[in-house]
Design a protein around this motif. Structure first.
Motif, short mmCIF file in Angstrom:
data_model
loop_
_atom_site.label_atom_id
_atom_site.label_comp_id
_atom_site.label_asym_id
_atom_site.label_seq_id
_atom_site.Cartn_x
_atom_site.Cartn_y
_atom_site.Cartn_z
N THR A 25 64.15 39.33 72.36
CA THR A 25 64.58 38.51 71.19
C THR A 25 63.75 39.10 69.91
O THR A 25 62.76 39.92 70.07
CB THR A 25 63.90 37.10 71.33
OG1 THR A 25 62.70 37.06 71.27
CG2 THR A 25 64.73 36.30 72.33
N ASP A 26 64.41 39.04 68.70
CA ASP A 26 63.75 39.75 67.65
C ASP A 26 62.52 39.19 67.42
O ASP A 26 61.56 40.19 66.95
CB ASP A 26 64.56 39.55 66.44
CG ASP A 26 66.02 40.28 66.49
OD1 ASP A 26 66.09 41.16 67.35
OD2 ASP A 26 66.69 40.07 65.63
N SER A 31 66.20 47.18 69.48
CA SER A 31 66.41 45.76 69.67
C SER A 31 67.64 45.77 70.77
O SER A 31 67.79 45.31 71.69
CB SER A 31 66.80 44.65 68.67
OG SER A 31 67.50 43.62 69.07
N LEU A 67 60.20 41.02 69.94
CA LEU A 67 60.03 42.35 69.33
C LEU A 67 59.25 42.72 68.30
O LEU A 67 58.30 43.93 68.36
CB LEU A 67 61.59 43.04 69.24
CG LEU A 67 61.86 44.64 68.55
CD1 LEU A 67 61.13 45.46 69.95
CD2 LEU A 67 63.08 44.94 68.61
N SER A 68 59.40 41.85 67.31
CA SER A 68 58.47 42.04 66.17
C SER A 68 57.02 42.02 66.47
O SER A 68 56.35 42.79 66.18
CB SER A 68 59.07 41.03 65.00
OG SER A 68 57.98 40.92 64.15
#
Lengths: 102, 102
Positions: A41-42, A34, A45-46
């Protein structure tokens, strides 16, 4: 042409290759990726990590530490994108010259 | 990495490369491209052609016939995507084997 489309589908979006590159020099945890991939953004990314894992470009390993830690690593298949990445890099530089140089 | 992103931005979506490939063996009119690129709508094709022209990958020429005819052609810069296309094709084939072969 089908094969070209397959590749583009897998690499679609602006994040897949930056994420892969960030794993190229060592395994990383979520927050490390990250930090390295600017602007992601998380949540995104996830999602991207899940898609990369589904396509066998990365692995996700849960270590039995306390608390458990999760580590991401690039696979051989992920590393096999080298040629694609350098072709895209070369052409991107050339394109920049073409567009800005005039 | 910036250069890689530039390339992906220019090639973004599922249509740009198929359109370029359809122009590779000769200039074409709108309807000819539309027929060759399976599944594309005229609205999307029109948008994609504008973006390709903006990036100097194709040219759009209006011939002074009656009625006027419009012809699209690939540029040298467009043809310079050869390496990118073959790298994507090779990797796409390999990816297919990796995912389906198991």
């Amino acid at each position: 042409m089908m094969a070209v489309k397959d590749s583009l589908d897998v690499l679609q979006g602006r994040w897949k290759l930056p994420i892969l590159l960030s794993l190229r020099y060592g395994n990383k945890r979520f927050m490390e990726i990250s930090r390295e991939v600017n602007g992601i953004t998380d949540k995104v990314l996830s999602k991207e990590l899940k898609e990369l894992e589904m396509n066998q470009l990365i692995t996700r390993t849960i270590h039995a530490t306390f608390p458990p830690t999760v580590e991401y690593a690039i696979t051989d298949h992920g590393n096999s994108l080298d040629n694609v990445i350098s072709a895209l890099r070369d052409w991107g530089l050339q394109h920049r010259k073409q567009i800005i140089g005039k």
